[in-house]
Design a protein around this motif. Structure first.
Motif, PDB file in Angstrom:
ATOM      1  N   ARG A  93      14.605  57.229  52.934  1.00 19.52           N
ATOM      2  CA  ARG A  93      15.541  57.935  53.801  1.00 19.52           C
ATOM      3  C   ARG A  93      16.623  58.600  52.956  1.00 19.52           C
ATOM      4  O   ARG A  93      17.304  57.937  52.168  1.00 19.52           O
ATOM      5  N   GLN A  98      24.634  63.781  51.612  1.00 20.83           N
ATOM      6  CA  GLN A  98      25.229  62.672  50.869  1.00 20.83           C
ATOM      7  C   GLN A  98      24.733  62.719  49.422  1.00 20.83           C
ATOM      8  O   GLN A  98      23.562  62.480  49.149  1.00 20.83           O
ATOM      9  N   SER A 104      23.271  71.077  48.777  1.00 24.75           N
ATOM     10  CA  SER A 104      22.211  70.077  48.597  1.00 24.75           C
ATOM     11  C   SER A 104      21.234  70.490  47.501  1.00 24.75           C
ATOM     12  O   SER A 104      20.733  69.646  46.747  1.00 24.75           O
ATOM     13  N   ASP A 125      19.712  61.605  53.274  1.00 26.30           N
ATOM     14  CA  ASP A 125      20.534  62.624  53.916  1.00 26.30           C
ATOM     15  C   ASP A 125      21.090  63.502  52.798  1.00 26.30           C
ATOM     16  O   ASP A 125      21.905  63.051  51.995  1.00 26.30           O
ATOM     17  N   ILE A 137      15.838  62.600  56.728  1.00 27.36           N
ATOM     18  CA  ILE A 137      16.550  61.743  57.677  1.00 27.36           C
ATOM     19  C   ILE A 137      15.637  61.327  58.825  1.00 27.36           C
ATOM     20  O   ILE A 137      15.993  60.451  59.609  1.00 27.36           O
TER      21      ILE A 137
END
Length: 277
Positions: free
Chosen positions: A57, A62, A113, A59, A37
């Motif tokens: 990029r 997500q 994640s 995150d 990020i």
């Protein structure tokens, strides 16, 4: 050049362990996609690599962004290596004080994640049919109490068990899954968790390094390059018969209580001997 012709993904690659690992893989021949990020940091790392590092990029909270990062590397010729590394300190509250929201966010950042990184990388590797290597960042906090806050430690312990289960699931496709457990490494994870920035951050990192060097048998601070070397081994063909395990890179921190390695430290056994004599 253990990674010549290979493509790798590193999450959390804009700084610290992720950055060091991305640069290590590039030096050994890989083309690397880093997700983070931190757009400025990611762009800076990419600019130092003569086009061998690509920043996207990402995150890791997500799922769609994790999936997109894996597909970006795969589209360039096939995904060979994934280092699920992105993370932060998470909530510092004790188990009797943490909010449900902070608990969930910490687990999502540090454990979910990693699970999704494996989830979206594995089908790409399977479809290609050439195997692959996945390395996950756990921590010495997964192995003992007192090394980190509760939510962080639980998530990192989950990463270890996830690593074992994923290794069992994916071995049939020649995909190896392993973990690395850093000790006290001089990155910004500690100062960020405490909200320390600017000039105070450098001072605090120096203090952390000095304290770590005195808390473990090997009397020097651990560095991101120490972890990068372990990750590169696990991701390489040098570890082609290694899966479902972990490498602890901690300067001996988890060897045992201080008296087990420091002859000057008092121990209960020595005290009993003295009493008996």
């Amino acid at each position: 050049m253990r990674f010549a012709g290979k493509r790798a993904v590193v999450t959390g690659g804009a700084s610290g362990i992720g950055r060091a690992t991305a640069l290590r893989l590039v030096r050994e021949g890989a083309e690397v996609w880093i997700g983070d990020i931190d757009e400025a940091g990611g762009a800076e790392v990419a600019q130092t690599s003569n086009g061998r590092i690509h920043f996207q990029r990402t995150d890791v909270l997500q799922a769609a962004e994790i999936e997109a990062l894996m597909h970006a590397a795969d589209a360039a010729g096939g995904l060979d290596v994934v280092f699920n590394n992105a993370g932060a300190g998470g909530s510092r509250d004790s188990i009797d004080a943490i909010s449900p929201e902070d608990w969930d966010r910490t687990q999502a950042l540090l454990l979910r994640s990693v699970a999704l990184g494996i989830r979206y990388a594995a089908p790409l590797m399977i479809a290609r049919g050439q195997g692959g290597a996945i390395v996950n960042t756990s921590s010495v906090a997964a192995l003992q109490t007192g090394a980190a806050p509760t939510a962080y430690s639980v998530a990192k312990a989950g990463v270890l068990h996830l690593t074992t289960l994923a290794a069992a699931d994916l071995a049939q496709y020649r995909i190896r899954v392993n973990a690395v457990c850093p000790g006290f490494i001089t990155t910004n994870i500690f100062t960020s968790a405490l909200g320390i920035s600017g000039e105070k951050r450098d001072m605090a990192n120096g203090m952390i390094g000095q304290a770590a060097a005195q808390a473990q048998p090997l009397q020097r601070a651990g560095t991101s390059d120490d972890i990068a070397a372990a990750v590169a081994y696990l991701a390489s063909e040098d570890a082609s018969f290694v899966t479902g395990t972990r490498i602890v890179v901690d300067g001996g921190l988890t060897i045992g209580p201080r008296h087990s390695w420091d002859p000057k430290a008092p121990s209960m056994f020595a005290a009993l001997e003295a009493f008996a004599s």
